[in-house]
Motif scaffolding. Sequence first.
Motif, PDB file in Angstrom:
ATOM      1  N   ARG A  88       1.063  -1.203   0.267  1.00 50.10           N
ATOM      2  CA  ARG A  88       0.347  -0.498   0.161  1.00 50.10           C
ATOM      3  C   ARG A  88       0.819   1.696  -0.235  1.00 50.10           C
ATOM      4  O   ARG A  88       0.184   2.089  -0.338  1.00 50.10           O
ATOM      5  N   LYS A  89       2.436   1.078   1.054  1.00 52.57           N
ATOM      6  CA  LYS A  89       2.741   2.850   0.915  1.00 52.57           C
ATOM      7  C   LYS A  89       4.163   2.276   0.496  1.00 52.57           C
ATOM      8  O   LYS A  89       5.028   1.991   1.060  1.00 52.57           O
ATOM      9  N   GLY A  90       4.723   3.783  -0.535  1.00 50.74           N
ATOM     10  CA  GLY A  90       5.898   3.832  -0.715  1.00 50.74           C
ATOM     11  C   GLY A  90       6.140   5.087  -1.715  1.00 50.74           C
ATOM     12  O   GLY A  90       5.624   5.332  -0.792  1.00 50.74           O
ATOM     13  N   ILE A  99       9.138  -1.263  -6.445  1.00 50.54           N
ATOM     14  CA  ILE A  99       7.158  -1.849  -6.044  1.00 50.54           C
ATOM     15  C   ILE A  99       6.879  -0.434  -6.013  1.00 50.54           C
ATOM     16  O   ILE A  99       6.931   0.417  -4.859  1.00 50.54           O
ATOM     17  N   ASP A 100       5.808  -0.195  -6.696  1.00 48.64           N
ATOM     18  CA  ASP A 100       5.225   1.010  -7.040  1.00 48.64           C
ATOM     19  C   ASP A 100       3.368   0.424  -6.544  1.00 48.64           C
ATOM     20  O   ASP A 100       2.768   0.054  -6.686  1.00 48.64           O
ATOM     21  N   CYS A 101       3.768   1.161  -4.654  1.00 42.94           N
ATOM     22  CA  CYS A 101       2.549   1.041  -4.551  1.00 42.94           C
ATOM     23  C   CYS A 101       1.444   2.079  -4.454  1.00 42.94           C
ATOM     24  O   CYS A 101       1.529   2.229  -5.813  1.00 42.94           O
ATOM     25  N   GLU A 102       0.445   1.632  -3.447  1.00 38.51           N
ATOM     26  CA  GLU A 102      -0.803   1.854  -3.674  1.00 38.51           C
ATOM     27  C   GLU A 102      -0.908   3.613  -3.909  1.00 38.51           C
ATOM     28  O   GLU A 102      -0.760   4.118  -4.829  1.00 38.51           O
ATOM     29  N   TRP A 103      -0.308   4.026  -2.647  1.00 43.09           N
ATOM     30  CA  TRP A 103      -0.087   5.236  -2.243  1.00 43.09           C
ATOM     31  C   TRP A 103       1.164   5.489  -2.912  1.00 43.09           C
ATOM     32  O   TRP A 103       2.504   5.094  -2.306  1.00 43.09           O
ATOM     33  N   ARG A 104       1.912   7.509  -3.131  1.00 43.60           N
ATOM     34  CA  ARG A 104       3.106   7.656  -3.362  1.00 43.60           C
ATOM     35  C   ARG A 104       2.796   8.154  -2.109  1.00 43.60           C
ATOM     36  O   ARG A 104       2.836   9.547  -2.145  1.00 43.60           O
ATOM     37  N   SER A 105       3.914   7.621  -1.212  1.00 40.95           N
ATOM     38  CA  SER A 105       3.632   8.041   0.021  1.00 40.95           C
ATOM     39  C   SER A 105       4.740   9.357   0.629  1.00 40.95           C
ATOM     40  O   SER A 105       4.888   9.912   1.096  1.00 40.95           O
ATOM     41  N   CYS A 129       2.280   2.992  11.764  1.00 38.20           N
ATOM     42  CA  CYS A 129       3.617   3.115  10.276  1.00 38.20           C
ATOM     43  C   CYS A 129       3.627   2.102   9.144  1.00 38.20           C
ATOM     44  O   CYS A 129       4.065   2.961   8.334  1.00 38.20           O
ATOM     45  N   GLY A 130       2.535   1.840   9.328  1.00 41.54           N
ATOM     46  CA  GLY A 130       2.073   0.773   7.464  1.00 41.54           C
ATOM     47  C   GLY A 130       3.306   0.118   7.569  1.00 41.54           C
ATOM     48  O   GLY A 130       4.003  -0.588   8.062  1.00 41.54           O
ATOM     49  N   SER A 131       4.125  -0.119   6.406  1.00 38.80           N
ATOM     50  CA  SER A 131       5.034  -1.227   6.155  1.00 38.80           C
ATOM     51  C   SER A 131       6.718  -0.124   6.852  1.00 38.80           C
ATOM     52  O   SER A 131       7.375  -0.398   6.186  1.00 38.80           O
ATOM     53  N   GLY A 132       6.398   1.036   7.033  1.00 38.62           N
ATOM     54  CA  GLY A 132       7.424   1.851   7.597  1.00 38.62           C
ATOM     55  C   GLY A 132       8.118   2.706   6.280  1.00 38.62           C
ATOM     56  O   GLY A 132       9.392   3.048   6.472  1.00 38.62           O
ATOM     57  N   TYR A 133       7.301   2.986   5.376  1.00 42.92           N
ATOM     58  CA  TYR A 133       7.923   3.744   4.175  1.00 42.92           C
ATOM     59  C   TYR A 133       8.380   5.311   4.825  1.00 42.92           C
ATOM     60  O   TYR A 133       9.813   5.361   4.885  1.00 42.92           O
ATOM     61  N   LEU A 156       4.250  -5.794   9.265  1.00 38.99           N
ATOM     62  CA  LEU A 156       5.286  -5.792   9.840  1.00 38.99           C
ATOM     63  C   LEU A 156       6.569  -7.139   9.153  1.00 38.99           C
ATOM     64  O   LEU A 156       7.638  -6.557   9.061  1.00 38.99           O
ATOM     65  N   CYS A 157       5.879  -7.740   8.234  1.00 43.42           N
ATOM     66  CA  CYS A 157       6.871  -8.528   7.114  1.00 43.42           C
ATOM     67  C   CYS A 157       6.945  -7.551   6.296  1.00 43.42           C
ATOM     68  O   CYS A 157       8.094  -8.180   5.367  1.00 43.42           O
ATOM     69  N   GLN A 158       6.360  -6.683   5.416  1.00 44.52           N
ATOM     70  CA  GLN A 158       6.737  -5.649   4.402  1.00 44.52           C
ATOM     71  C   GLN A 158       8.555  -5.169   4.770  1.00 44.52           C
ATOM     72  O   GLN A 158       8.982  -5.302   4.227  1.00 44.52           O
ATOM     73  N   PHE A 159       8.174  -5.094   6.373  1.00 45.63           N
ATOM     74  CA  PHE A 159       8.791  -4.006   6.966  1.00 45.63           C
ATOM     75  C   PHE A 159      10.475  -4.602   6.906  1.00 45.63           C
ATOM     76  O   PHE A 159      11.035  -3.942   6.230  1.00 45.63           O
ATOM     77  N   GLU A 160      10.000  -6.005   7.667  1.00 52.61           N
ATOM     78  CA  GLU A 160      10.853  -7.225   7.793  1.00 52.61           C
ATOM     79  C   GLU A 160      12.208  -6.688   6.328  1.00 52.61           C
ATOM     80  O   GLU A 160      13.402  -7.203   6.792  1.00 52.61           O
ATOM     81  N   VAL A 161      11.076  -7.471   5.322  1.00 49.38           N
ATOM     82  CA  VAL A 161      11.797  -7.820   3.860  1.00 49.38           C
ATOM     83  C   VAL A 161      12.480  -6.248   3.235  1.00 49.38           C
ATOM     84  O   VAL A 161      13.901  -6.408   3.336  1.00 49.38           O
ATOM     85  N   VAL A 162      11.920  -5.177   3.632  1.00 42.87           N
ATOM     86  CA  VAL A 162      12.460  -3.949   2.958  1.00 42.87           C
ATOM     87  C   VAL A 162      14.021  -3.841   4.260  1.00 42.87           C
ATOM     88  O   VAL A 162      15.132  -3.188   3.262  1.00 42.87           O
TER      89      VAL A 162
END
Length: 320
Positions: A88-90, A99-105, A129-133, A156-162
């Motif tokens: 979602r956020k990126g 990773i072209d997320c839904e939101w241009r955070s 914080c969502g995925s932490g962008y 959380l898992c998206q954050f850890e991957v990033v």
Amino acid sequence: MIDFRPFYQQIATSSLSAWLETLPLQLKQWEKSAHGDYAKWAKIVDFLPNRTACINLADKVEARLDTPLSEGEMQRLVYHLKQLMPWRKGPYHLHGVHIDCEWRSDFKWDRVLPHLAPLKDRTILDVGCGSGYHMWRMVGEGAKMVVGIDPTELFLCQFEVVRKLLNNDRRANLIPLGIEQMQPLHAFDTVFSMGVLYHRKSPLDHLSQLKNQLVKGGELVLETLVIDGDVNDVLVPADRYAKMKNVYFIPSVPALINWLEKVGFKNVRCVDQAVTTLEEQRKTDWLENESLIDFLDPKDLSKTIEGYPAPKRAVILANN
Ligand SMILES: C[S@@+](CC[C@H](N)C(=O)[O-])C[C@H]1O[C@@H](n2cnc3c(N)ncnc32)[C@H](O)[C@@H]1O
């Protein structure tokens, strides 16, 4: 599974050390009741390439490799990242994958950052914080330590991957709890709550919980949906708002300022208001779900599909 022990070690000698009284037990309990797919998502971190990259967090979230991944490695990386959809956020630029997320955070960050007390050397809490962008962008501004809390296990898992693709950077950490579960620490120099207030059933309690995490004089950065109107105008959607069923209170800016002053914040000021555009929130290859265009009235884009004012967001700053 994600190991929080390095975080405990990190805070043991910091101003957050009191958190160790409650956090390890809370996270033990959380793990027992985590989402059914959590173990599968957490495992994806292990499948990712172990490569050292050149990191840029100042104007985007980017990890660039000297030697690019082979085509096979790239396909595998994209495959694993797509197991964690929706993103979602990126956006994130990691080892050659965009990773072209839904939101241009980054749009939100550009609206917020110019108004803030400098983040350099600050201890920061990012609530929801969502995925932490935005946490990585805070690190890019020189923050001493950034902690995000968000109860959604996928994020959380998206954050850890990033994090892994950013050379396992430990300057940011995500704790999978809700703000209401945090003991009052009075230890953060800046507390962000962006995109969370309207999801809370009790908004004044949310504001008090944010205040309880700030040091005296610390800065609150509150970003939320608002409507036009005066101090007594607050929208409480009858059912859904923009197809979301968990939206409770959307105040006007004067009403929001009143709420903040009522719970004891000082120097409350609105520094930005912006209607969410179809460039900022849109459908991409990184989510299967609908996006903003599907939430608005096709005959009148100034209204949601339910007939409410279309999403408009404000940034409010205040001091403890
Ligand atoms: C709209 S998103 C905002 C994400 C990000 N802060 C931003 O501004 O782009 C709201 C986030 O709040 C999180 N959230 C929901 N309830 C929460 C709670 N009680 N405490 C902390 N975060 C919460 C959700 O999981 C979600 O990631």
